[in-house]
Design an enzyme around this catalytic site. Structure first.
Site, PDB file in Angstrom:
ATOM      1  CD  GLU A 168      -2.610  -1.901   0.586  1.00 44.24           C
ATOM      2  OE1 GLU A 168      -1.566  -2.683   0.832  1.00 44.24           O
ATOM      3  OE2 GLU A 168      -3.975  -2.289   0.446  1.00 44.24           O
ATOM      4  CE1 TYR A 170       0.482   4.258   5.304  1.00 41.34           C
ATOM      5  CE2 TYR A 170      -0.665   1.796   4.767  1.00 41.34           C
ATOM      6  CZ  TYR A 170      -0.933   2.453   5.120  1.00 41.34           C
ATOM      7  OH  TYR A 170      -2.302   3.341   5.178  1.00 41.34           O
ATOM      8  NE  ARG A 218      -3.372  -6.503   2.592  1.00 43.63           N
ATOM      9  CZ  ARG A 218      -3.264  -5.523   3.040  1.00 43.63           C
ATOM     10  NH1 ARG A 218      -3.354  -5.354   4.098  1.00 43.63           N
ATOM     11  NH2 ARG A 218      -4.527  -4.803   2.339  1.00 43.63           N
ATOM     12  CG  HIS A 256      -2.884   4.223   1.359  1.00 44.31           C
ATOM     13  ND1 HIS A 256      -4.730   3.869   1.287  1.00 44.31           N
ATOM     14  CD2 HIS A 256      -2.457   3.828   2.388  1.00 44.31           C
ATOM     15  CE1 HIS A 256      -4.533   3.113   1.989  1.00 44.31           C
ATOM     16  NE2 HIS A 256      -2.669   3.232   2.809  1.00 44.31           N
ATOM     17  CD  GLN A 343     -22.098   6.397   1.517  1.00 49.16           C
ATOM     18  OE1 GLN A 343     -22.468   6.026   0.667  1.00 49.16           O
ATOM     19  NE2 GLN A 343     -22.811   7.233   2.119  1.00 49.16           N
TER      20      GLN A 343
HETATM   21  P1  FAD Z   1     -36.557   7.810   1.779  1.00 43.11           P
HETATM   22  O1  FAD Z   1     -35.850   6.892   0.796  1.00 43.11           O
HETATM   23  O2  FAD Z   1     -37.006   9.020   1.121  1.00 43.11           O
HETATM   24  O3  FAD Z   1     -37.710   6.860   2.180  1.00 43.11           O
HETATM   25  C1  FAD Z   1     -38.885   7.222   2.190  1.00 43.11           C
HETATM   26  C2  FAD Z   1     -39.804   6.055   1.836  1.00 43.11           C
HETATM   27  O4  FAD Z   1     -41.434   6.452   2.392  1.00 43.11           O
HETATM   28  C3  FAD Z   1     -40.032   5.725   0.528  1.00 43.11           C
HETATM   29  O5  FAD Z   1     -40.271   4.970   0.337  1.00 43.11           O
HETATM   30  C4  FAD Z   1     -42.212   6.668  -0.147  1.00 43.11           C
HETATM   31  O6  FAD Z   1     -42.096   6.669  -1.018  1.00 43.11           O
HETATM   32  C5  FAD Z   1     -42.911   6.839   1.817  1.00 43.11           C
HETATM   33  N1  FAD Z   1     -43.485   7.460   1.585  1.00 43.11           N
HETATM   34  C6  FAD Z   1     -43.626   9.059   1.967  1.00 43.11           C
HETATM   35  N2  FAD Z   1     -45.284   9.499   2.333  1.00 43.11           N
HETATM   36  C7  FAD Z   1     -45.472   8.474   2.322  1.00 43.11           C
HETATM   37  C8  FAD Z   1     -46.561   8.940   2.985  1.00 43.11           C
HETATM   38  N3  FAD Z   1     -47.568   9.636   3.313  1.00 43.11           N
HETATM   39  N4  FAD Z   1     -46.826   7.198   3.604  1.00 43.11           N
HETATM   40  C9  FAD Z   1     -46.368   5.977   2.780  1.00 43.11           C
HETATM   41  N5  FAD Z   1     -44.946   5.963   2.991  1.00 43.11           N
HETATM   42  C10 FAD Z   1     -44.883   6.627   2.554  1.00 43.11           C
HETATM   43  N6  FAD Z   1     -27.284   7.221  -0.319  1.00 43.11           N
HETATM   44  C11 FAD Z   1     -26.015   7.406   0.928  1.00 43.11           C
HETATM   45  O7  FAD Z   1     -25.935   7.334   1.327  1.00 43.11           O
HETATM   46  N7  FAD Z   1     -24.663   6.626  -0.498  1.00 43.11           N
HETATM   47  C12 FAD Z   1     -24.929   7.315  -1.612  1.00 43.11           C
HETATM   48  O8  FAD Z   1     -24.547   6.098  -2.227  1.00 43.11           O
HETATM   49  C13 FAD Z   1     -26.555   7.256  -2.028  1.00 43.11           C
HETATM   50  N8  FAD Z   1     -26.759   6.917  -3.023  1.00 43.11           N
HETATM   51  C14 FAD Z   1     -27.622   7.727  -3.682  1.00 43.11           C
HETATM   52  C15 FAD Z   1     -27.921   7.564  -5.351  1.00 43.11           C
HETATM   53  C16 FAD Z   1     -29.543   8.188  -6.244  1.00 43.11           C
HETATM   54  C17 FAD Z   1     -29.609   8.481  -7.268  1.00 43.11           C
HETATM   55  C18 FAD Z   1     -30.086   8.200  -5.287  1.00 43.11           C
HETATM   56  C19 FAD Z   1     -31.386   9.251  -5.416  1.00 43.11           C
HETATM   57  C20 FAD Z   1     -30.075   8.374  -3.258  1.00 43.11           C
HETATM   58  C21 FAD Z   1     -28.846   8.801  -3.045  1.00 43.11           C
HETATM   59  N9  FAD Z   1     -28.894   7.801  -1.078  1.00 43.11           N
HETATM   60  C22 FAD Z   1     -27.258   7.826  -1.122  1.00 43.11           C
HETATM   61  C23 FAD Z   1     -29.536   8.586  -0.732  1.00 43.11           C
HETATM   62  C24 FAD Z   1     -30.020   7.552   0.063  1.00 43.11           C
HETATM   63  O9  FAD Z   1     -30.566   6.748  -0.892  1.00 43.11           O
HETATM   64  C25 FAD Z   1     -31.082   8.237   1.444  1.00 43.11           C
HETATM   65  O10 FAD Z   1     -30.777   9.148   1.832  1.00 43.11           O
HETATM   66  C26 FAD Z   1     -31.834   7.744   1.815  1.00 43.11           C
HETATM   67  O11 FAD Z   1     -32.076   6.277   1.715  1.00 43.11           O
HETATM   68  C27 FAD Z   1     -33.255   8.431   2.891  1.00 43.11           C
HETATM   69  O12 FAD Z   1     -33.430   7.126   3.135  1.00 43.11           O
HETATM   70  P2  FAD Z   1     -34.948   7.912   4.109  1.00 43.11           P
HETATM   71  O13 FAD Z   1     -35.715   6.734   4.739  1.00 43.11           O
HETATM   72  O14 FAD Z   1     -34.738   9.371   4.868  1.00 43.11           O
HETATM   73  O15 FAD Z   1     -36.136   8.282   2.729  1.00 43.11           O
HETATM   74  P1  NAP Z   2     -26.808  18.068  -2.921  1.00 40.27           P
HETATM   75  O1  NAP Z   2     -25.471  16.977  -3.197  1.00 40.27           O
HETATM   76  O2  NAP Z   2     -26.891  18.769  -1.496  1.00 40.27           O
HETATM   77  O3  NAP Z   2     -26.766  18.621  -4.408  1.00 40.27           O
HETATM   78  C1  NAP Z   2     -28.166  19.349  -4.934  1.00 40.27           C
HETATM   79  C2  NAP Z   2     -27.221  19.825  -6.674  1.00 40.27           C
HETATM   80  O4  NAP Z   2     -28.936  20.850  -6.545  1.00 40.27           O
HETATM   81  C3  NAP Z   2     -26.164  21.381  -5.965  1.00 40.27           C
HETATM   82  O5  NAP Z   2     -25.351  20.833  -7.025  1.00 40.27           O
HETATM   83  C4  NAP Z   2     -27.061  22.504  -6.068  1.00 40.27           C
HETATM   84  O6  NAP Z   2     -25.778  23.249  -6.282  1.00 40.27           O
HETATM   85  C5  NAP Z   2     -28.144  22.365  -6.987  1.00 40.27           C
HETATM   86  N1  NAP Z   2     -28.962  23.114  -6.934  1.00 40.27           N
HETATM   87  C6  NAP Z   2     -29.326  22.837  -5.227  1.00 40.27           C
HETATM   88  N2  NAP Z   2     -30.889  23.731  -5.257  1.00 40.27           N
HETATM   89  C7  NAP Z   2     -31.281  24.857  -6.702  1.00 40.27           C
HETATM   90  C8  NAP Z   2     -31.784  24.903  -7.117  1.00 40.27           C
HETATM   91  N3  NAP Z   2     -32.593  25.542  -6.617  1.00 40.27           N
HETATM   92  N4  NAP Z   2     -32.074  25.304  -8.768  1.00 40.27           N
HETATM   93  C9  NAP Z   2     -30.426  24.875  -9.621  1.00 40.27           C
HETATM   94  N5  NAP Z   2     -29.658  23.761  -8.709  1.00 40.27           N
HETATM   95  C10 NAP Z   2     -30.168  23.822  -6.941  1.00 40.27           C
HETATM   96  O7  NAP Z   2     -27.538  16.680  -3.004  1.00 40.27           O
HETATM   97  P2  NAP Z   2     -27.944  15.485  -4.133  1.00 40.27           P
HETATM   98  O8  NAP Z   2     -27.281  15.843  -5.226  1.00 40.27           O
HETATM   99  O9  NAP Z   2     -29.827  15.555  -4.233  1.00 40.27           O
HETATM  100  O10 NAP Z   2     -28.009  14.602  -2.809  1.00 40.27           O
HETATM  101  C11 NAP Z   2     -28.662  14.008  -2.207  1.00 40.27           C
HETATM  102  C12 NAP Z   2     -28.095  13.165  -0.971  1.00 40.27           C
HETATM  103  O11 NAP Z   2     -28.035  12.204  -1.167  1.00 40.27           O
HETATM  104  C13 NAP Z   2     -26.399  14.116  -1.018  1.00 40.27           C
HETATM  105  O12 NAP Z   2     -26.820  14.612   1.131  1.00 40.27           O
HETATM  106  C14 NAP Z   2     -25.531  13.092  -0.343  1.00 40.27           C
HETATM  107  O13 NAP Z   2     -25.511  13.000   0.800  1.00 40.27           O
HETATM  108  C15 NAP Z   2     -26.517  11.204  -0.791  1.00 40.27           C
HETATM  109  N6  NAP Z   2     -25.861  10.812  -1.962  1.00 40.27           N
HETATM  110  C16 NAP Z   2     -24.569  10.718  -1.143  1.00 40.27           C
HETATM  111  C17 NAP Z   2     -24.142   9.951  -2.433  1.00 40.27           C
HETATM  112  C18 NAP Z   2     -22.446   9.365  -2.609  1.00 40.27           C
HETATM  113  O14 NAP Z   2     -21.439   8.871  -3.586  1.00 40.27           O
HETATM  114  N7  NAP Z   2     -22.018   9.402  -1.597  1.00 40.27           N
HETATM  115  C19 NAP Z   2     -24.404   9.899  -4.299  1.00 40.27           C
HETATM  116  C20 NAP Z   2     -25.812   9.949  -4.419  1.00 40.27           C
HETATM  117  C21 NAP Z   2     -26.371  11.261  -3.771  1.00 40.27           C
HETATM  118  P3  NAP Z   2     -25.885  24.954  -7.257  1.00 40.27           P
HETATM  119  O15 NAP Z   2     -26.411  25.659  -5.526  1.00 40.27           O
HETATM  120  O16 NAP Z   2     -24.197  24.738  -6.849  1.00 40.27           O
HETATM  121  O17 NAP Z   2     -26.303  24.403  -7.856  1.00 40.27           O
HETATM  122 FE1  SF4 Z   3     -17.469   0.380   5.282  1.00 37.57          FE
HETATM  123 FE2  SF4 Z   3     -19.907  -0.327   6.175  1.00 37.57          FE
HETATM  124 FE3  SF4 Z   3     -20.234   0.291   3.271  1.00 37.57          FE
HETATM  125 FE4  SF4 Z   3     -18.966  -1.741   3.864  1.00 37.57          FE
HETATM  126  S1  SF4 Z   3     -21.420  -0.904   4.315  1.00 37.57           S
HETATM  127  S2  SF4 Z   3     -18.263  -0.077   2.693  1.00 37.57           S
HETATM  128  S3  SF4 Z   3     -17.785  -1.186   6.002  1.00 37.57           S
HETATM  129  S4  SF4 Z   3     -19.407   1.575   5.268  1.00 37.57           S
END
Ligand code: FAD
Ligand code: NAP
Ligand code: SF4
Length: 670
Positions: A168, A170, A218, A256, A343
Site C-alpha cells: 500500500e 507504506y 502483506r 494509497h 462512507q
Molecule cells: P426515502 O428513501 O425517501 O424513503 C421514504 C419512504 O417513505 C419512501 O419509500 C416513500 O415512498 C415513503 N412515503 C412517503 N410518503 C409516504 C406516506 N404518506 N405514506 C407511506 N409512505 C410514504 N445515500 C448514501 O448514503 N450513499 C449513496 O451512495 C447514495 N446514493 C444515492 C443515489 C441516488 C441516485 C439517490 C436518489 C439517493 C442516493 N443516496 C445515497 C441517498 C439515500 O438513498 C437516501 O438518503 C436515504 O435512502 C433516505 O432514506 P429515508 O428513509 O429518509 O427516505
Molecule cells: P446535493 O448534494 O445537496 O446537491 C444538490 C445539487 O443541486 C447541488 O449541485 C446544487 O448546486 C444544486 N441545487 C440546489 N438547489 C438548486 C436550485 N434551486 N436550482 C438549481 N440547482 C440547485 O444533493 P443531491 O445530489 O440531491 O444528493 C442528496 C444526498 O444524497 C446527498 O446529500 C448525498 O449525501 C446523498 N448521495 C450520496 C452519494 C454518494 O456517493 N455518497 C451519491 C448520491 C447521493 P448549486 O446550488 O451550486 O447549483
Molecule cells: Fe464500509 Fe459498511 Fe460501507 Fe462496507 S457497508 S463499505 S463496511 S460503511
C-alpha cells in the site's frame, strides 16, 4: 468443521503449531480505537464479537513500531513494555472465543501525516503535506530493531502472530519500490538492496519470536503506480520472504496514491483475486487474497478454484460480525452485506473519526449499541419504508414491539432503490434484500401501497414518520416543459432520456445520474476484464506497477453537468470515492460547467448564463438533480408520541448512513 455449502472455505488450515479453523482472515482495518489506551476495552469487545462469529484469524489495525511510523499524530504504537497491558485485553477477548489474532505492524514512512515522518527518500508523497527525512544507514538499522522489538512485545501481549505491512505504499514498500527508493547505498539500487530492509525485518523477527509465532507479510503484488514493481520482482520477493521465515503471504493491491479504484463498490467482486493467482504456484506458504470479497460464495469459489489458500475480508466484518457463523449455519439471508460504499469506514478514518458502518451503525461502537430490553410491548406505526423507516421498524420489532410499516409505493427501499440502479452501485440492492428478510423474520406488518390517514395513525401508541424526501423542483422558467425529467422519474424507468442531456445539479445525485446516462446499458454489471481495461490495469503485471494505457470509453450520451456554485463539482462526495466519480466522468468526456445561472427551458434547450455570457445548450432533455425537500405533512410536532427521522426530519446532507443510524437509534429508544 466443514459444511456442505462451503466445504473449501471451512477447511481448517495448519500454520506452524496453530490451527486456523477456517480460511477466513479478517483483514486489518484502522478503527480509531487502537489509538488511545482508554479505548482498548471497546476494541476488545469489537474483536470479541468477530471472534464469537467464528472468524478464523483476525488482524488488528496498524500499530506503529515507533513514533516516526505513526499514520497520524498520536496514532497507536507499541514500543514500550508498559503498552503491552492494553493489548492483553484484546487477545484475551479473542482467545476466550476460540479465535486467533495477529497484530499488524505498520510503519507509514512518508505517508505519515505528521512532521516526524521518515522514508527511503526525502521526496514528499503526493498525498501528505509533510516532507520525510531520508533515513541514514544507522537509522535504518534502528527502524529494523524497532520492528523486531514491536513483534516481541506483541508476543508478550499474547498475540498469535503479526502481520508486517509491506504494501500500500507504506515504509517497507517505499524501500522495495524503485518509485520511491532513490538511494545508492546498500539499501537502494538493485533488487537485492531495495528488498534488504523487508527481508532483514522478517529474518530478525523470526529469530526473535521463534518458529511458532505466525508472521504474515502483506506483499505489494500490484502497485498501480508508475515505476512500481513488476511481476518478476514480486515473485522473487515472495520466494525470498518464504526463505526468510514468513508463515503466510497476504496480498496488497494498490498504493494509497494510486489513481485506480481498488476497494470501492464499483470494483467487481473478487476483482483482484487473479493477482494472487499469479503468485500461487511460485511459493508453498499459504497465500491470502483480498479486495471486494463480501459473500461466502465468492470466497468459496476463490478457494475452490485454487487462486488462493485463504480470503481476507475486512469491511464485511464491520457490516456483520457473524458473517462466518451465519454462512456455516446456512443463514445467508441473515448476512448484512457490505456494499463497498466506504462512507462510514474509510471515509471516517480519513476524517479522523472513529470508523463504523453504513449498514451497521453498531460497528466499532459495540459497547454503546447494546440492545435494550423493552419494559412494555407497544403498538407502533412506522410510516415510510426507506432506509430510515426500515432500520427503525426492524430494530423495534427485534426488541419485541408490535410494528406496522406503511409504505406508499409498491415496494420497500425508497430512494435506495434509485441508488441501486446506478452502474457500480449494484451492491446496494443487498441492503434492501436484507431488510426484506428482516421484515418477515420479525413479523412486521408491512402495508404496501398504503398512505395511512391521521385517524389510522391515532390507533397506535407511537408513530414514527419516515416519509423521506421528494426531488426539489427549481423555479426555472419552462420547468414544466416536456424536456424536463426529475431524477426519480429517470432512474425508476418511468421516463427515458435522449442523446443530448443537461443535468442540473452536481451533487451526489447529479454525479450518479450522469454516470447512469453515460453508459449504454446501465443494467449490465462490469466484468473484471472490462474494469481492468477501463482503469488501465495490466492483468499480466509485466509493466512496472501494473499500469497500461486505459481504454477510455466515451460517454453513450453528450452530457453537461451544471451547478451554480463556482466550487469544484462533487466537492461533497465521499473522501475516498469522490475522486473516482470525478475521474470516471472526465474520462468519458462528460462536461461540467460551474457558476451557471439558469434562464429558461424551451424547445431550443436549456438557456444559461456563465459569467453573464448567455448560451443555449441544445439538449433533448434536462434532468433535475437539484437537491430534495422533506415530506413532513404527516408529522405532528406537538404530539409526544410522534417521532420524525431520516430525510423527513432533515433533507440537507441526507444520506443512507444518517437515515439508518437515526432509525436504529430511535428503534432502540422507544
Ligand atoms: P426515502 O428513501 O425517501 O424513503 C421514504 C419512504 O417513505 C419512501 O419509500 C416513500 O415512498 C415513503 N412515503 C412517503 N410518503 C409516504 C406516506 N404518506 N405514506 C407511506 N409512505 C410514504 N445515500 C448514501 O448514503 N450513499 C449513496 O451512495 C447514495 N446514493 C444515492 C443515489 C441516488 C441516485 C439517490 C436518489 C439517493 C442516493 N443516496 C445515497 C441517498 C439515500 O438513498 C437516501 O438518503 C436515504 O435512502 C433516505 O432514506 P429515508 O428513509 O429518509 O427516505
Ligand atoms: P446535493 O448534494 O445537496 O446537491 C444538490 C445539487 O443541486 C447541488 O449541485 C446544487 O448546486 C444544486 N441545487 C440546489 N438547489 C438548486 C436550485 N434551486 N436550482 C438549481 N440547482 C440547485 O444533493 P443531491 O445530489 O440531491 O444528493 C442528496 C444526498 O444524497 C446527498 O446529500 C448525498 O449525501 C446523498 N448521495 C450520496 C452519494 C454518494 O456517493 N455518497 C451519491 C448520491 C447521493 P448549486 O446550488 O451550486 O447549483
Ligand atoms: Fe464500509 Fe459498511 Fe460501507 Fe462496507 S457497508 S463499505 S463496511 S460503511
Amino acid at each position: 468443521m466443514t459444511t456442505t455449502n462451503y466445504p473449501n472455505l471451512f477447511e481448517p488450515l495448519r500454520v506452524g503449531n496453530k490451527t486456523i479453523k477456517n480460511r477466513v482472515l479478517m483483514g486489518s482495518m484502522h478503527t480509531g480505537l487502537e489509538d488511545r489506551a482508554k479505548n482498548y476495552p471497546k476494541l476488545a469487545e469489537y474483536f470479541r464479537q468477530r471472534a464469537a462469529g467464528q472468524t478464523g484469524i483476525m488482524v488488528t489495525g496498524g500499530i506503529a513500531p515507533n513514533v516516526s511510523g505513526w499514520v497520524g499524530p498520536f496514532s497507536g504504537f507499541l514500543k514500550y513494555g508498559f503498552q503491552v497491558k492494553r493489548h492483553k485485553l484484546v487477545t484475551a477477548a479473542v482467545h476466550q472465543e476460540g479465535s486467533l489474532i495477529c497484530m499488524q505492524i505498520l510503519h507509514s514512512g512518508r505517508y505519515g501525516y505528521h512532521p516526524f515522518n521518515v522514508s527511503a527518500t526525502d521526496k514528499q508523497s503526493p498525498i501528505t503535506p509533510f516532507k520525510p527525512k531520508k533515513l541514514t544507514d544507522k537509522k535504518i538499522r534502528k527502524q529494523i530493531h524497532d520492528f523486531v522489538n514491536c513483534a516481541r512485545l506483541s508476543q508478550k501481549a499474547n498475540y498469535d502472530g503479526i502481520e508486517i505491512m509491506g504494501s500500500e505504499g507504506y515504509l517497507i514498500n517505499q524501500f522495495i519500490s524503485p518509485r520511491t527508493n532513490d538511494r545508492d547505498d546498500q539499501w537502494g539500487g538493485s533488487y537485492e538492496n531495495r528488498t534488504r530492509f523487508a527481508l532483514e525485518i522478517v529474518k530478525q523477527t523470526r529469530k526473535a519470536v521463534g518458529e511458532d509465532f505466525i508472521i504474515i507479510f502483506r506483499l505489494s503484488m500490484l502497485e498501480l503506480v508508475n515505476n512500481g514493481s513488476s511481476i518478476d520482482e514480486v515473485i522473487r520477493l515472495a520466494k525470498d520472504l518464504e526463505k526468510a521465515g514468513v508463515s503466510i503471504i497476504n496480498t496488497g493491491i494498490g498504493w494509497h496514491e494510486a489513481r485506480v479504484p481498488t476497494i470501492a463498490t464499483m470494483v467487481p467482486r473478487a476483482g483482484f483475486a487473479w493477482v494472487t493467482e499469479l503468485i500461487k504456484k511460485e511459493v508453498s506458504v499459504p497465500l491470502v487474497t483480498t479486495n471486494r470479497i463480501n459473500h461466502p460464495q465468492v470466497a468459496e469459489d476463490i478457494i475452490a478454484s485454487g487462486k488462493a489458500d485463504m480470503v481476507s475480508m475486512a469491511r464485511p466484518f464491520l457490516a456483520d460480525p457473524d458473517l462466518v457463523k451465519k454462512s456455516q449455519a446456512g443463514q445467508e439471508q441473515d448476512i448484512n452485506i457490505c456494499i463497498g460504499c466506504n462512507q462510514a469506514c474509510l471515509d471516517h478514518v480519513f476524517q479522523n473519526k472513529r470508523a463504523s458502518c453504513l449498514v451497521n451503525p453498531a460497528a466499532c461502537h459495540e459497547t454503546e449499541f447494546v440492545k435494550q430490553p423493552i419494559s412494555k410491548m407497544k403498538n407502533i406505526a412506522v410510516v415510510g419504508a426507506g432506509m430510515a423507516g426500515l432500520s427503525c421498524s426492524t430494530t423495534l420489532a427485534e426488541r419485541g414491539h408490535q410494528v406496522t410499516l406503511f409504505e406508499a409505493a409498491n415496494k420497500i427501499g425508497g430512494q435506495f432503490n434509485l441508488a441501486a440502479a446506478i452502474p457500480g452501485k449494484e451492491e446496494f440492492v443487498h441492503t434492501i434484500n436484507y431488510f426484506t428478510h428482516l421484515l418477515n423474520k420479525h413479523d412486521i406488518n408491512l402495508k404496501l401501497n398504503h398512505k395511512p390517514s391521521e385517524s389510522e395513525l391515532s390507533q397506535f401508541d407511537e408513530v414514527v414518520i419516515a416519509t423521506g424526501v421528494t426531488p426539489r423542483v427549481p423555479g426555472i422558467e419552462g420547468i414544466d416543459h416536456e424536456k424536463v425529467i426529475l431524477y426519480h422519474d429517470l432512474l425508476s424507468g418511468r421516463k427515458q432520456a435522449g442523446k443530448k442531456i443537461a443535468v442540473i445539479g452536481a451533487g451526489g445525485i447529479g454525479f450518479d445520474v450522469s454516470e447512469y446516462l453515460s453508459v449504454e446499458n446501465p443494467d449490465e454489471a462490469q466484468s473484471i476484464a472490462d474494469f481492468c481495461a477501463e482503469w488501465g490495469i495490466d492483468q499480466r503485471i509485466e509493466s512496472p506497477g501494473g499500469l497500461i494505457k486505459a481504454h477510455d470509453e466515451k460517454s453513450a450520451r453528450e452530457i453537461y453537468m451544471l451547478q451554480r456554485k463556482t466550487t469544484k463539482p462533487g466537492k461533497g462526495l465521499g473522501k475516498t470515492t469522490g475522486w473516482i466519480h470525478r475521474l470516471s466522468l472526465k474520462k468519458k468526456g462528460v462536461k461540467t460547467i460551474t457558476g451557471v445561472s439558469y434562464d429558461k427551458i424551451d424547445d431550443a434547450g436549456l438557456h444559461i448564463r456563465v459569467k453573464e455570457k448567455p448560451q443555449v445548450l441544445d439538449v433533448d432533455h434536462v434532468i433535475i438533480c437539484a437537491g430534495q425537500i422533506s415530506n413532513k405533512e404527516l408529522h405532528r410536532e406537538e404530539a409526544e408520541n410522534y417521532h420524525i427521522i431520516g430525510g423527513a426530519d432533515l433533507a440537507a446532507e441526507l444520506d443512507a448512513k444518517r437515515a439508518i443510524k437515526q432509525g436504529t437509534l430511535l428503534g432502540q429508544k422507544l
